[in-house]
Design a protein around this motif. Sequence first.
Motif, mmCIF file in Angstrom:
data_model
loop_
_atom_site.group_PDB
_atom_site.id
_atom_site.type_symbol
_atom_site.label_atom_id
_atom_site.label_comp_id
_atom_site.label_asym_id
_atom_site.label_seq_id
_atom_site.Cartn_x
_atom_site.Cartn_y
_atom_site.Cartn_z
ATOM 1 N N ARG A 149 0.820 -1.185 0.000
ATOM 2 C CA ARG A 149 0.000 0.000 0.000
ATOM 3 C C ARG A 149 0.866 1.252 0.000
ATOM 4 O O ARG A 149 0.439 2.299 -0.451
ATOM 5 N N HIS A 195 3.567 2.124 -4.135
ATOM 6 C CA HIS A 195 2.660 1.908 -5.252
ATOM 7 C C HIS A 195 3.431 1.486 -6.484
ATOM 8 O O HIS A 195 4.552 1.894 -6.675
ATOM 9 N N TYR A 221 2.566 3.684 -11.700
ATOM 10 C CA TYR A 221 1.386 3.803 -12.546
ATOM 11 C C TYR A 221 1.649 4.562 -13.836
ATOM 12 O O TYR A 221 1.131 4.213 -14.893
ATOM 13 N N VAL A 241 -4.032 -3.801 -17.351
ATOM 14 C CA VAL A 241 -5.036 -3.073 -16.576
ATOM 15 C C VAL A 241 -5.500 -3.911 -15.392
ATOM 16 O O VAL A 241 -5.575 -3.431 -14.253
ATOM 17 N N PHE A 293 -3.841 -1.804 -12.476
ATOM 18 C CA PHE A 293 -4.854 -0.825 -12.073
ATOM 19 C C PHE A 293 -5.889 -1.463 -11.151
ATOM 20 O O PHE A 293 -6.355 -0.844 -10.199
ATOM 21 N N MET A 294 -6.237 -2.696 -11.444
ATOM 22 C CA MET A 294 -7.209 -3.361 -10.571
ATOM 23 C C MET A 294 -6.480 -4.149 -9.486
ATOM 24 O O MET A 294 -7.063 -4.971 -8.801
ATOM 25 N N HIS A 295 -5.251 -3.905 -9.361
ATOM 26 C CA HIS A 295 -4.298 -4.560 -8.449
ATOM 27 C C HIS A 295 -4.544 -6.037 -8.188
ATOM 28 O O HIS A 295 -4.435 -6.505 -7.071
ATOM 29 N N MET A 338 -10.165 -1.419 5.724
ATOM 30 C CA MET A 338 -9.962 -1.922 4.376
ATOM 31 C C MET A 338 -9.895 -3.453 4.380
ATOM 32 O O MET A 338 -9.845 -4.077 3.345
ATOM 33 N N LEU A 340 -17.711 -4.648 0.279
ATOM 34 C CA LEU A 340 -17.987 -3.848 -0.899
ATOM 35 C C LEU A 340 -17.071 -4.254 -2.048
ATOM 36 O O LEU A 340 -17.483 -4.374 -3.192
ATOM 37 N N LYS A 341 -15.815 -4.483 -1.706
ATOM 38 C CA LYS A 341 -14.855 -4.839 -2.741
ATOM 39 C C LYS A 341 -15.140 -6.234 -3.275
ATOM 40 O O LYS A 341 -15.155 -6.457 -4.490
ATOM 41 N N VAL A 363 -6.478 5.498 -10.737
ATOM 42 C CA VAL A 363 -5.593 4.739 -9.853
ATOM 43 C C VAL A 363 -4.720 5.714 -9.060
ATOM 44 O O VAL A 363 -4.334 5.452 -7.911
ATOM 45 N N LYS A 364 -4.452 6.874 -9.657
ATOM 46 C CA LYS A 364 -3.703 7.901 -8.921
ATOM 47 C C LYS A 364 -4.535 8.422 -7.745
ATOM 48 O O LYS A 364 -4.010 8.668 -6.658
ATOM 49 N N TYR A 417 -6.692 6.779 -6.136
ATOM 50 C CA TYR A 417 -6.651 5.740 -5.114
ATOM 51 C C TYR A 417 -5.308 5.777 -4.372
ATOM 52 O O TYR A 417 -5.258 5.716 -3.138
ATOM 53 N N ALA A 418 -4.229 5.899 -5.143
ATOM 54 C CA ALA A 418 -2.912 5.914 -4.504
ATOM 55 C C ALA A 418 -2.788 7.116 -3.571
ATOM 56 O O ALA A 418 -2.228 7.016 -2.477
ATOM 57 N N ALA A 473 -4.674 6.502 -0.401
ATOM 58 C CA ALA A 473 -4.003 5.469 0.396
ATOM 59 C C ALA A 473 -2.805 6.067 1.117
ATOM 60 O O ALA A 473 -2.433 5.626 2.198
ATOM 61 N N ARG A 514 -12.938 2.997 1.017
ATOM 62 C CA ARG A 514 -13.489 1.857 0.278
ATOM 63 C C ARG A 514 -14.184 2.304 -1.001
ATOM 64 O O ARG A 514 -14.028 1.695 -2.055
ATOM 65 N N GLU A 574 -11.752 2.884 -3.836
ATOM 66 C CA GLU A 574 -11.155 1.680 -4.412
ATOM 67 C C GLU A 574 -12.177 0.937 -5.271
ATOM 68 O O GLU A 574 -11.868 0.473 -6.368
ATOM 69 N N LEU A 619 -12.304 -0.004 -9.266
ATOM 70 C CA LEU A 619 -12.351 -1.328 -9.890
ATOM 71 C C LEU A 619 -13.321 -1.325 -11.060
ATOM 72 O O LEU A 619 -13.031 -1.833 -12.135
ATOM 73 N N HIS A 679 -11.877 0.692 -14.018
ATOM 74 C CA HIS A 679 -10.828 -0.001 -14.769
ATOM 75 C C HIS A 679 -11.420 -1.120 -15.606
ATOM 76 O O HIS A 679 -10.953 -1.392 -16.711
ATOM 77 N N PHE A 724 -25.340 -6.414 1.496
ATOM 78 C CA PHE A 724 -25.793 -5.146 0.917
ATOM 79 C C PHE A 724 -27.312 -5.073 0.981
ATOM 80 O O PHE A 724 -27.994 -5.333 -0.012
#
Lengths: 92, 227, 224, 588
Positions: free
Chosen positions: A5, A8, A11, A54, A58-60, B11, B26-27, B87-88, B90-91, B94, B201, B204, B208, B211, D127
Amino acid sequence: MAETRHAHPPYLLIWLYLFVLTVAEIALAFELPFSRNVKLILLLLLALWKAFLVAMFFMHLKFEKWNLRLIAIVPLPLALILVLAVITEHVW
Amino acid sequence: MAHATATVDVMRPPAPAERGVDVYNLKLGMWVFLASEVMFFTALIGSYIVLRFGASPNPWAQPGKVLSIQITAFNTFLLICSSVSMVKAYASIADGNVKLMKVWLLVTILCGATFVGIQVYEYTHLIHHGFQPSGYREGSELAELAAANPVPYGAATAGLYGSTFFTMTGFHGFHVTCGVISMTYVFIRALRGKYSQQDHRGIEVIGLYWHFVDLVWIILFTIVYLI
Amino acid sequence: MSWWLPLQGSTFAPQIDGLFIAILIITGLAFVIVEAGLIWFVIKYRGRPGRKGHYTHGSAKAEVIWTAIPAVTVVALGLVSNHYWKEIKGRDSIPADAYPIGIHAKQFEWQVTYPGPDGQLGTADDFTVRNQLHVPVGRNIVVVLTSEDVVHSFWVPVLRVKQDAVPGMTIRAWFQATVPGEYELGCAELCGMGHYRMRARVFIHTPAEFTAWMQQQIQGGATS
Amino acid sequence: MSGIAAAAPAVHAHHDDRSFIRKYIFSTDHKIIGIQFLFVSLFFLFLGGLLAMQIRWQLGYPGRPMPGGGILPETMAPGGVILPEYYIQLVTMHGTFMVFFAIMPLLVGVFANYLIPLKIGAHDMAFPRINMWSFWSAFTGGLVMFASLFVPEGAARAGWTMYAPLSARHDLSGAGLGQELWSISIVLLGLSSILGSLNYITTIINNRTPGMTWFRLPLSVWALFITAILGLLALPVLSGAAIMLLFEQILGTHFFDPAAGGQVLLWQHLFWFFGHPEVYILILPAMGMVSDIVANGSRKPIFGYHSMVFALVGIGFLGWVVWGHHMFMSGMNPTLGSTFMVTTMIISVPSAIKVFNWMGTMWRGNLRFHVPMLNAIGFVAMFVIGGLSGVFMAATPVDMPIHDTYFIVAHIHYVLFGGSLFALFGAITFWYPNMFGKMMNERWGKIHFWLTMLFFNLTFFPMHILGMGGHMRRIYDPTQYNFLKPYQPMNTFITIAAFALFASQLIFALNFILSLRWGKKAPLNPWEDNGLEWTLPTPPPHGNWDRPPTVYRGPYEYSAPQVAEDYLPQAKKLPTDREPAAAPVAGH
Ligand code: HEA
Ligand code: HEA
Ligand code: CUA
Ligand SMILES: [Cu+2]
């Protein structure tokens, strides 16, 4: 997980990567002298490569555990089975 | 329920009875949803592949003849950029940088909205020139071109071309629109300070989805516009 | 009314019926085992106060047995069926000498095209008859199925032949009739509100009769 | 009994101040949503039954005016005489309502919602709000489908399988708006199923209470989990196909139009790629709940728990690679047919495991014939007949004469009525006390069971014989064919039996409705069951538990030697039990 985390993935580099691949695709489709079938295969490979990038970064997915990755993978063989089975109609 | 304190890592899921997949609801839910989205696009893209395969030896319209490549290439570029900005965002969160996150999120929304705008423009343009879900409109510019050059314009397969093109890109566009709307919602929540380094959350998960939509476009762009 | 299968009117009807009976015996056995077992257990182990069930979580041995036996049975059944299937419907199973008859299905009729004297479909001497299928016994016949509008299904119970006619496709199905007589051809795929009456008569002729009918058609100049 | 202490309901501290609308209409409580699904889908079940009665009238007495048919519009049944175009609508809507709006929501909408959180010790679904949307989406879909019965040209007319191009072109089918409404409704239903499924999957993976490990899940939850995966991945394909069909109708696309290069078989492939997993969606939850009920009724642990789980997984997996068995006669490549035959045959094996394990469970048990148990035994007995008739059709050469005949209709009803619906009668009776705090009447339940068993077999068994004789499906008037004329007395017989069958169902309906008010008050654990749901008051409060319960063992510890009673609830702590991993922090 905690370490990833903070560190990173690069990117912007991946963005550059994707950009280059897209340019390569367009060039391949319109400029480069390959036969249609070769183009087709190369283009598909490039697209899958991009999609893979991706998904992984991006979706790690690269940093997830296998049981989560599994959820992403499960539908793929089903999709493949459907398309292949229907296509065989025209191959045989 | 607001029992979660700063010491709890939101998380991760609350310690389950037995480690599940070790991600919060959620994820996990989003990933499960995306699996079903894969099957939805399988139905559409799979049909396209099958129909196009089955249409041979009748040629399909050649790339660039009906659809404009420049404009979609630009759109592809936009979507890739928006994925990076997402994604930036998100980074940033984080790392605890809320402000930067908002900026990147806004960039993403703008890119997404532009994408939709351009697609709407593309559609009107195409329909104007006579490309529509049922094929080339009779008497239109495209229909005449196709009559004159049946092979490059895929005259025999125009009906399938229109059907599959509009269905696939239309549903992708619909997904992008949904994404833009939900990201706007997330952005508003971000303005209200709902996200933090401990709990982001929403960011992120919307990432997803975004993306994934980008990923679908990557495939679509190649198989619809370039092949 | 027949409580059983219809008359066996083609060369592979006995094979299909034989397989049907084989499956009936296998499944009948399974049926009896399950239902008799259920009834027996229901009576024998009916609850009595003050008693407890037998505390067990299963038996690996028993489970292996009742997994293996059905597994072997169905795989064997699959192999046997596949043998017949290839013979009946395999794309290369159609005998080279088969006599071709074109059948064009449309809402709600069967247009049957005969090749005429030259024995070839698609030539000038072809002639078409509505809702009547005439075939000689003892000769391989291949029907060439096409459809005008929607999916129909060519179905002659006595011949045990069923094959969908699909618009945009040309599908061949072969058979050899064995018992002369008049029978019926039905449409087995829902094709619209007239589906129920999309019927044709089937005449299985002796070779002599068939030749005579053919002669008569050609002379009569019968068309559609 | 010492067992009661652990099983005693925790006093619920929250007080419920939601308004009526939030509590019962736009509820996010999984139990209320389950009950909403229950009422709505029972209505559609009833409607499907009414349509079936009209089908049977026409088949039993072709061309005779139907009693009470005078109220139908002139264009459908002038003077009560059913017209062919109306008959096709009846068949189409009967199949559609029964499959999509009765059995599927009954099994999944009702029981996945109601049981999953209760059985795994969760407060609610992962949910809750998405769950609410799932109900309202299905409800809207049902409403649209229902409305389609009343549009001018009537409802869709291409069978529940909607084969293109008949379904795609109004000029060929004679249908109108009804056809489009079908597609729209199915897309809404698909959305509902997807939303529901993702909820069930997430909940089962993430929200199990401490001690509830994967292999301590009741088989009903396992079955619902596999079902949810099937639904999650199959319904989007149907939705995609239905959207294509809708575009075909309103935008003039050419997916299934051979004249423009489209492919007719594409629809069939897409439909059955969904359709076969769908039929397992319609049976797996039934199998799961029957497992729970059979173990309870036998007072014995389920026989071979692990292989029961693997059989569920096996059926779920194999279900994806057999769809072609619906297309053996479609002109599909015969070699593909061979492949599909083999996979179809193999799918009997996990079903066999299940059947024999149920019997193993009853073996040396101490059987209690309460109404749920009777229906569960009925399920096993009838499902086997339907399953075994599936083997005939799986054998491609034998499918040739029986495809699209009443043999198939017999199969459908043995698996769906004899299977799913019997299981549902059992399950509804079993969990009714938990849902409503009342018992259904035992005597009438038994009468209903026996009458249903009798008339069900009288109605549907003879259809095998019709099918062997070559009697086609979906035909309005069999007497058009000489070879079917002799079968007319049998058709009439079936019709009479079907009317009696329908009448017997009214007993259930009345028992269900009257017990809501006049039923005996349910004791805390009326069936002496091991499940977590019975540790709560009936009906359970919003949020279920104040503190998540702790699970110490599997769900099927009946007649265990450690205790005097013949059951041992999952949440009951014996001195020898150790605490599982620490309780979770609330907050999801
Ligand atoms: C709940 C629903 C359900 C279930 C569970 C099944 C289960 C099965 N079905 Fe069925 N099927 C339908 C619902 C269902 N089906 C419907 C609705 C249609 C018609 C659709 C339409 O066209 O409208 C259909 C149609 C259908 C067809 C197409 C027929 C045709 O149109 O020509 C076929 C063909 O193979 C088939 C096969 C099977 C098989 C092999 C199973 C197997 O899963 C059954 C397995 C079970 C057993 C075999 C019994 C238990 C086993 C034993 C006791 C062990 C001993 C057994 C042996 C040794 C064999 N089904
Ligand atoms: C679960 C599914 C299900 C169920 C339960 C039924 C139930 C019945 N079905 Fe049907 N049927 C199908 C699924 C089902 N069917 C399908 C998928 C088809 C194929 C369609 C197609 O070809 O496209 C079909 C086709 C079909 C045909 C063939 C038509 C044709 O091909 O021409 C026939 C003919 O007899 C028939 C008859 C019946 C009868 C008499 C019943 C009876 O059992 C009905 C008895 C009555 C009820 C079950 C209602 C009970 C009501 C309650 C219990 C209400 C409770 C209410 C409250 C508490 C408020 N059905
Ligand atoms: Cu033609 Cu049914
Ligand atoms: Cu099936």
